[in-house]
Motif scaffolding. Structure first.
Motif, mmCIF file in Angstrom:
data_model
loop_
_atom_site.group_PDB
_atom_site.id
_atom_site.type_symbol
_atom_site.label_atom_id
_atom_site.label_comp_id
_atom_site.label_asym_id
_atom_site.label_seq_id
_atom_site.Cartn_x
_atom_site.Cartn_y
_atom_site.Cartn_z
ATOM 1 N N PRO A 130 -31.129 40.368 -27.674
ATOM 2 C CA PRO A 130 -29.769 40.907 -27.858
ATOM 3 C C PRO A 130 -29.760 42.295 -28.493
ATOM 4 O O PRO A 130 -28.843 43.087 -28.249
ATOM 5 N N ALA A 136 -23.561 44.765 -21.358
ATOM 6 C CA ALA A 136 -23.627 43.331 -21.051
ATOM 7 C C ALA A 136 -24.192 43.115 -19.648
ATOM 8 O O ALA A 136 -23.877 43.858 -18.707
ATOM 9 N N VAL A 178 -28.172 29.786 -27.159
ATOM 10 C CA VAL A 178 -27.355 30.707 -27.962
ATOM 11 C C VAL A 178 -27.310 32.081 -27.308
ATOM 12 O O VAL A 178 -26.247 32.741 -27.251
ATOM 13 N N LEU A 179 -28.462 32.544 -26.775
ATOM 14 C CA LEU A 179 -28.509 33.844 -26.125
ATOM 15 C C LEU A 179 -27.608 33.894 -24.897
ATOM 16 O O LEU A 179 -26.871 34.870 -24.686
ATOM 17 N N ARG A 180 -27.594 32.853 -24.092
ATOM 18 C CA ARG A 180 -26.783 32.842 -22.867
ATOM 19 C C ARG A 180 -25.286 32.745 -23.180
ATOM 20 O O ARG A 180 -24.448 33.197 -22.396
ATOM 21 N N LEU A 181 -24.952 32.172 -24.313
ATOM 22 C CA LEU A 181 -23.542 32.096 -24.696
ATOM 23 C C LEU A 181 -23.031 33.412 -25.261
ATOM 24 O O LEU A 181 -21.807 33.657 -25.278
ATOM 25 N N SER A 182 -23.946 34.249 -25.734
ATOM 26 C CA SER A 182 -23.551 35.529 -26.320
ATOM 27 C C SER A 182 -23.263 36.554 -25.229
ATOM 28 O O SER A 182 -23.745 36.423 -24.100
ATOM 29 N N PRO A 183 -22.499 37.613 -25.533
ATOM 30 C CA PRO A 183 -22.221 38.662 -24.538
ATOM 31 C C PRO A 183 -23.503 39.342 -24.055
ATOM 32 O O PRO A 183 -23.601 39.723 -22.884
ATOM 33 N N ALA A 184 -24.503 39.502 -24.920
ATOM 34 C CA ALA A 184 -25.740 40.167 -24.511
ATOM 35 C C ALA A 184 -26.489 39.357 -23.463
ATOM 36 O O ALA A 184 -27.244 39.920 -22.652
ATOM 37 N N ALA A 187 -22.800 35.768 -21.464
ATOM 38 C CA ALA A 187 -21.620 34.990 -21.870
ATOM 39 C C ALA A 187 -21.239 33.969 -20.811
ATOM 40 O O ALA A 187 -20.071 33.835 -20.412
#
Length: 447
Positions: A130, A136, A178-184, A187
């Motif tokens: 991230p 994005a 967690v990474l896939r849920l984040s905008p980086a 999302a």
């Protein structure tokens, strides 16, 4: 013919090979002279923990190079959206670790270190991804570490302790979700993120379980094989000890006890002459046995063996007929020749001393291919072989066990009032080939 006394009337020089490297009898192919050959030196396991680790290293190298090459197009697509310095630096470091894992398939001692570095660098790349994202990523483009998730988890499973590998395999799917849920990371929805995380977790945990189970099984095989080799080695040592004991017992009985008994009973000039000859032979025999050293069993020509048997049995104080002697036959190992020459003499001496007066005695020698058979018989008083006391060593040590130690066999056929016949064979017949005198002969005692 009974079991008590014997004499080795043959010269000691005929008992040993003439070369300096003369060998003592060989037992089970592992006892050369007085040297015991450790079987564990020649045992090479086909499946061991080391060979399993070698196979894992090769498979890991193939997977690392293959997945790394497959990830290059996706990485190149994402580079414009990533930090121009940290993203390439992370990717290059990860690529170098994958190359190191591939090289470790050739240089085995580097394998664990390369796998540890690969697993740690992947975790760093996944956690710091991230921080390298400037724009994005599209939803349909997973972060480039996704393609290397199971490379990292399998590298950890191979190089870490089991509990550390288990923690690593649990941590990587959580970080990726967690990474896939984040905008980086794009999302994506919860369902898509959990599916990707579950996929990574299932493959990683399955690989970890497989590696642990196979390693433990290989370790159990190593332990079982080491135990089997130790037990086999102990059995060989015990066999060597038994062979040596039979040899020593036979020497003591043939050369020492018989000489003393004959000297004590010598009350005629002929008996005294025989006792003196036996004493000289006993001294020569003991000296030759003491000088015996390790080495390979030498071959003894058949004519030497034949002449020794004939000379020894015809030199006794009572007549012994030699009824059949072949002119040619096979060469025998020294241990077998020594047994086939000494055992008939022991049998003939027992007959002279215990079969009675006015007894006909005869010796028959036969050769058939690679085998030799010697028969010593008389029509004397005979005896009950099962009633012989355990402390009487003549037949048991000097004939039966002597032949068995040389991989031969002795058949004792006798009964009170029916004479005695001893058949010596080398090599021993198979269990299916050995037969008695016939259905009506109940007097056989098998060695």
């Amino acid at each position: 013919m009974t079991t008590d006394a014997s004499a080795d009337a043959g010269p000691a020089a005929a008992r040993r090979p003439s070369s300096p490297g003369a060998a003592a009898p060989t037992g089970a192919g592992h006892v050369r002279g007085h040297e015991w050959v450790d079987p564990s030196r020649s045992v090479r396991a086909t499946i061991t923990q080391a060979s399993l680790d070698r196979a894992f290293t090769i498979l890991m190298a193939i997977a690392a190079i293959g997945f790394g090459a497959a990830n290059i197009p996706g990485l190149l697509k994402q580079l414009p959206s990533l930090d121009p310095f940290w993203a390439p630096a992370t990717a290059i470091g990860m690529a170098l670790s994958l190359v190191a894992v591939g090289v470790s398939a050739i240089v085995q001692r580097w394998s664990q270190a390369a796998q540890i570095v690969c697993a740690l660098l992947f975790l760093v790349a996944l956690v710091t991804f991230p921080l390298t994202v400037r724009e994005a990523l599209p939803v349909n483009q997973p972060p480039w570490p996704w393609w290397l998730c199971n490379v990292g988890t399998i590298a950890a499973s191979l190089s870490f302790a089991t509990w550390r590998a288990a923690v690593y395999n649990a941590l990587v799917p959580i970080i990726y979700v967690v990474l896939r849920l984040s905008p980086a990371g794009g999302a994506v929805g919860v369902q898509r993120a959990l599916l990707d995380g579950a996929y990574t977790a299932v493959l990683g945990i399955a690989a970890l379980i497989l590696i642990v189970v196979l390693r433990r099984a290989a370790a159990a095989v190593d332990v079982a094989q080491a135990t089997a080799v130790r037990r086999y080695s102990r059995a060989i040592r015990e066999h060597a000890t038994e062979v040596e004991r039979v040899q020593v017992d036979a020497i003591v009985h043939d050369s020492v006890l018989t000489t003393l008994l004959s000297a004590a009973r010598a009350d005629t000039p002929d008996a005294k002459t025989l006792a003196a000859r036996m004493a000289r032979n006993a001294i020569d025999h003991l000296a030759a046995a003491a000088a015996d050293g390790p080495g390979e069993d030498q071959l003894v020509p058949f004519d030497v063996l034949r002449d020794r048997i004939v000379a020894s049995v015809t030199s006794l104080g009572a007549p012994v007929q030699v009824r059949s002697v072949p002119t040619a036959g096979p060469s025998l190992p020294f241990s077998a020749a020594d047994a086939l020459a000494s055992a008939p003499l022991q049998a003939a001496v027992n007959s002279v001393q215990h079969a009675g007066d006015d007894v006909t005695r005869w010796v028959t020698i036969a050769a058939d291919g690679p085998s030799v058979q010697v028969e010593v018989a008389d029509d004397g008083t005979g005896f009950d072989a099962h009633a012989v006391p355990a402390e009487r060593l003549g037949v048991r040590r000097s004939i039966i066990e002597r032949m068995a130690a040389a991989d031969g066999e002795a058949d004792l056929r006798t009964a009170p009032g029916s004479g005695t016949r001893i058949v010596l064979r080398w090599p021993a017949l198979g269990a299916d080939d050995v037969s008695g005198a016939g259905p009506g002969d109940q007097r056989e005692a098998r060695a």
